[in-house]
Write a protein that holds these residues in place. Structure first.
Motif, PDB file in Angstrom:
ATOM      1  N   CYS A  72       0.869  -1.176   0.000  1.00  0.00           N
ATOM      2  CA  CYS A  72       0.000   0.000   0.000  1.00  0.00           C
ATOM      3  C   CYS A  72       0.902   1.221   0.000  1.00  0.00           C
ATOM      4  O   CYS A  72       1.816   1.305   0.817  1.00  0.00           O
ATOM      5  CB  CYS A  72      -0.877   0.004   1.251  1.00  0.00           C
ATOM      6  N   PRO A  73       0.665   2.170  -0.904  1.00  0.00           N
ATOM      7  CA  PRO A  73       1.524   3.363  -0.949  1.00  0.00           C
ATOM      8  C   PRO A  73       1.475   4.181   0.340  1.00  0.00           C
ATOM      9  O   PRO A  73       2.417   4.885   0.676  1.00  0.00           O
ATOM     10  CB  PRO A  73       0.994   4.168  -2.134  1.00  0.00           C
ATOM     11  N   CYS A 130      -8.143  -1.581  -0.189  1.00  0.00           N
ATOM     12  CA  CYS A 130      -7.209  -1.532   0.929  1.00  0.00           C
ATOM     13  C   CYS A 130      -7.885  -0.908   2.149  1.00  0.00           C
ATOM     14  O   CYS A 130      -8.833  -0.139   2.028  1.00  0.00           O
ATOM     15  CB  CYS A 130      -6.010  -0.696   0.497  1.00  0.00           C
ATOM     16  N   CYS A 136      -6.841   1.435   3.752  1.00  0.00           N
ATOM     17  CA  CYS A 136      -6.640   2.892   3.721  1.00  0.00           C
ATOM     18  C   CYS A 136      -7.770   3.591   2.971  1.00  0.00           C
ATOM     19  O   CYS A 136      -7.835   4.809   2.939  1.00  0.00           O
ATOM     20  CB  CYS A 136      -5.288   3.247   3.101  1.00  0.00           C
ATOM     21  N   HIS A 143      -5.809  -0.554  -4.774  1.00  0.00           N
ATOM     22  CA  HIS A 143      -4.447  -0.641  -5.306  1.00  0.00           C
ATOM     23  C   HIS A 143      -4.307  -1.879  -6.184  1.00  0.00           C
ATOM     24  O   HIS A 143      -5.052  -2.845  -6.020  1.00  0.00           O
ATOM     25  CB  HIS A 143      -3.413  -0.772  -4.186  1.00  0.00           C
TER      26      HIS A 143
HETATM   27 ZN   LIG Z   1      -3.755   1.383   0.875  1.00  0.00          ZN
END
Ligand SMILES: [Zn+2]
Ligand SMILES: [Zn+2]
Length: 203
Positions: free
Chosen positions: A14-15, A48, A50, A54
């Protein structure tokens, strides 16, 4: 190995967060990469923690065999302990016993054929929250007839091998053979459709 059979989760990048782990039910799209790669590799998009989607890559073995405890030989290189090796062997034995007894790790209802079929996750290609009571819309390309069906299933039906919902929803719609068009139909059917309850009975 990006699949962990203890948690039934996949690890991806995950970025925002670095590594993140997600269950199969958080996958949103799966697409087999073109070419003659052995083993086959699938490009996936996952939702994700977040809040973003992704991309990630998963091998065929990690999709279909790792959840059954059938590793790829080097699967436990990083975690190698006698205990984990034993666990892997045990899981594989258990899966073999169940399949031998006619239980399938995953199944779906093929609408064009009007019957339940065994399936592996590599035949799933679109997943999305359905908006119907916490269920998941799942587009499956039938390994037998090659046509697409949408089922409405629980997350466990997807995430846990040998957990097959007794009853699932089926969208009464025969999909276009065209991939991009099928994806559009999936979205519109999922949010508008009437679902028919079908019992998953495998013969
Ligand atoms: Zn993420
Ligand atoms: Zn079929």
């Amino acid at each position: 190995m990006i699949y962990d059979s203890l948690t039934t989760r996949y690890t991806f990048a995950c970025p925002e967060r670095g590594d993140t782990t997600v269950a199969l039910s958080r996958f949103r799209r799966l697409e087999r990469l073109p070419g003659a790669a052995h083993p086959a590799v699938f490009r996936v998009r996952f939702e994700c923690g977040c809040g973003e989607e992704h991309p990630g890559l998963v091998s065929h073995a990690e999709l279909d065999w790792a959840p059954l405890g059938l590793g790829t030989g080097d699967s436990f290189l990083n975690l190698m302990t006698a205990r984990l090796d034993a666990l892997e062997a045990e899981l594989a034995d258990l899966a073999a016993t169940k399949i031998g007894a006619g239980e399938w790790p995953w199944s779906f209802f093929c609408y064009p054929e009007n019957q339940s079929r065994p399936v592996f996750p590599s035949s799933f290609f679109l997943l999305a929250p359905s908006g119907h009571g916490g269920t998941l819309g799942l587009a499956v390309r039938c390994p037998v007839c090659g046509r697409t069906s949408i089922n409405l299933v629980s997350e466990q039906h997807v995430d846990l091998p040998f957990h097959n919902d007794a009853e699932i929803g089926v969208v009464e719609h025969v999909f276009s053979a065209d991939r991009a068009q099928a994806a559009e139909e999936f979205a519109s059917e999922l949010y508008s459709a009437q679902f028919d309850a079908r019992r998953l009975t495998l013969e």
